[in-house]
Design an enzyme around this catalytic site. Structure first.
Site, PDB file in Angstrom:
ATOM      1  N   GLY A  69     -18.384   0.953 -10.714  1.00  0.00           N
ATOM      2  CA  GLY A  69     -18.519   0.869  -9.267  1.00  0.00           C
ATOM      3  C   GLY A  69     -17.168   0.981  -8.580  1.00  0.00           C
ATOM      4  N   GLY A  70     -17.013   0.264  -7.479  1.00  0.00           N
ATOM      5  CA  GLY A  70     -15.769   0.334  -6.719  1.00  0.00           C
ATOM      6  C   GLY A  70     -14.551  -0.089  -7.499  1.00  0.00           C
ATOM      7  N   THR A 100       4.494  29.215 -21.896  1.00  0.00           N
ATOM      8  CA  THR A 100       3.889  29.531 -20.602  1.00  0.00           C
ATOM      9  C   THR A 100       4.919  29.959 -19.566  1.00  0.00           C
ATOM     10  OG1 THR A 100       2.113  27.957 -21.022  1.00  0.00           O
ATOM     11  CG2 THR A 100       2.458  28.595 -18.734  1.00  0.00           C
ATOM     12  N   GLU A 128      -3.396  24.309 -23.041  1.00  0.00           N
ATOM     13  CA  GLU A 128      -3.712  24.814 -24.397  1.00  0.00           C
ATOM     14  C   GLU A 128      -4.890  25.799 -24.363  1.00  0.00           C
ATOM     15  OE1 GLU A 128      -1.809  23.961 -26.857  1.00  0.00           O
ATOM     16  OE2 GLU A 128      -0.906  22.063 -26.276  1.00  0.00           O
TER      17      GLU A 128
END
Length: 387
Positions: free
Chosen positions: A347-348, A130, A371
């Protein structure tokens, strides 16, 4: 649903390999995952542990000291590592991209020099494809390699290279003939410490904080035998490697999703609100059912891709690009939804760093990008369907 029951196709030796690996991951890798994430510490110790049990060479044949397990077994093994620590799995599979490059495209001498060291964990690899302007389309790469007396001069920049700043060798892709487009791309083996190879600091990423990615600045001279295999064959090698790599991304997604799903099921059974367990509520049960369907769908596509990879390796099948893209797309999308549902169910508490669900959600987000992004996978899949 017990995900273990989904791996009935493995040979007895492969089951034993995975059983040992699962125990090692539980005892030596999972306990380090939280601090690795908090401190952004590269997973050197975890990779050494994997080298001791044969995972660093699990993708390689016995000829080069590899574990020589089947592709379905490798799928399960990578999933186990990812389920324990996403960062470790990311660094491991980046190493596979480098060693697969040498196995697929290298000369016999190059294989004999590098692969045994890589298989035992003595040498860590990186895969440098890349670039800032060449991600989804490697044919746009700007890194150039030109012949000089006694070898090659290579100049350019690579980015988001997993293991790049800590690897013992890098398989580097560069343009050797700009007139030939993708047929003018070649690959090179670059040892650590090569003058002119400079890695920037590790990127500050959202997740996978112990699997570091780097920008590489390259202005190097290499000997003639640093060319991986034949000139002009780099793009073909890279595409074959990425077929393997996409199945390994799917494996990472399956492992992280499995861990998130197990945590969600345990929490739903234990959490009592108004005298009623969460797991007894219809809305929660529907969430759990959707998680199970998403996981199994991704698993079956991934196993099919792994079987096709094995067939291609043994000469009884052709390219498996379509299956690999389908597996990568399905698993990365499904895992994201499963982890999000698991967080919602907590939840929290799921939003806090005290529970692994928060980390898993961050670790999974990159899976829909690297990828080949989900959008690129859809282009590959639709192109195959329309051909």
């Amino acid at each position: 649903m017990n995900p273990q029951d989904e791996w009935h196709m493995l040979q007895d030796e492969e089951r034993l390999f995975c059983d040992v690996l699962e125990r090692i991951c539980a005892e030596k890798i999972a306990p380090l995952a939280h601090d690795t994430d908090e401190n952004s510490t590269f997973v050197h110790a975890q990779l050494r542990t994997l080298g001791e049990v044969g995972m660093m060479g699990a993708n390689l044949p016995e000829e080069f000291d590899g574990s020589a397990i089947s592709a379905p077994a490798l799928l399960r093994a990578v999933a186990l590592v990812a389920g324990a620590c996403g960062s470790t799995a990311s660094a491991l599979t980046a190493h596979y991209l480098a060693t697969d490059s040498i196995l697929i495209g290298g000369t016999q001498a190059q294989k004999e020099l590098w692969l045994p060291k890589a298989a035992t964990g003595v040498a860590l690899g990186a895969f440098a494809l890349t670039e800032p302007t060449a991600g989804s389309d490697p044919a746009d790469m700007k890194t150039r390699a030109r012949r000089v007396d006694g070898g090659w001069h290579i100049k350019g920049t690579k980015c988001f290279i997993s293991n790049g700043g800590v690897a013992d060798f890098i398989v580097l892709y560069a343009v050797t003939d700009p007139e030939k487009a993708h047929r003018g791309i070649s690959a090179f083996i670059v040892p650590k410490g090569t003058p002119g190879l400079e890695a920037g600091p590790a990127e500050k990423t959202m997740g996978l904080k112990g699997g570091h990615v780097f920008t590489l600045n390259i202005d190097i001279t290499l000997p003639e035998d640093a060319l991986l295999g034949e000139e002009g064959k780099g793009f073909r090698t890279a595409m074959q490697v990425l077929d393997n790599g996409r199945i390994e991304v799917a494996a990472q997604c399956l492992g992280l999703a499995e861990t998130a799903m197990k945590a969600a099921l345990a929490y739903a059974k234990d959490r009592v609100i108004g005298g009623e367990a969460l797991s007894d509520r219809q809305g929660i049960r529907w969430m759990i059912a959707d998680m199970g369907v998403a996981y199994r769908s991704a698993l079956l596509l991934s196993q099919d891709a792994a079987r096709q990879r094995d067939a291609a390796h043994h000469g009884s099948g052709g390219r498996f690009s379509l299956a690999a893209s389908m597996a990568k797309l399905a698993a990365s999308e499904a895992a994201g939804k499963i982890a999000d549902s698991a967080l919602q169910l907590h939840g929290g508490y799921g939003y806090t760093r005290d529970f692994p669900i928060e980390r898993i959600n961050r670790d999974l987000r990159i899976m829909r990008i690297y990828e080949g992004s989900s959008e690129i996978q859809r282009i590959i899949i639709s192109g195959n369907m329309l051909a």
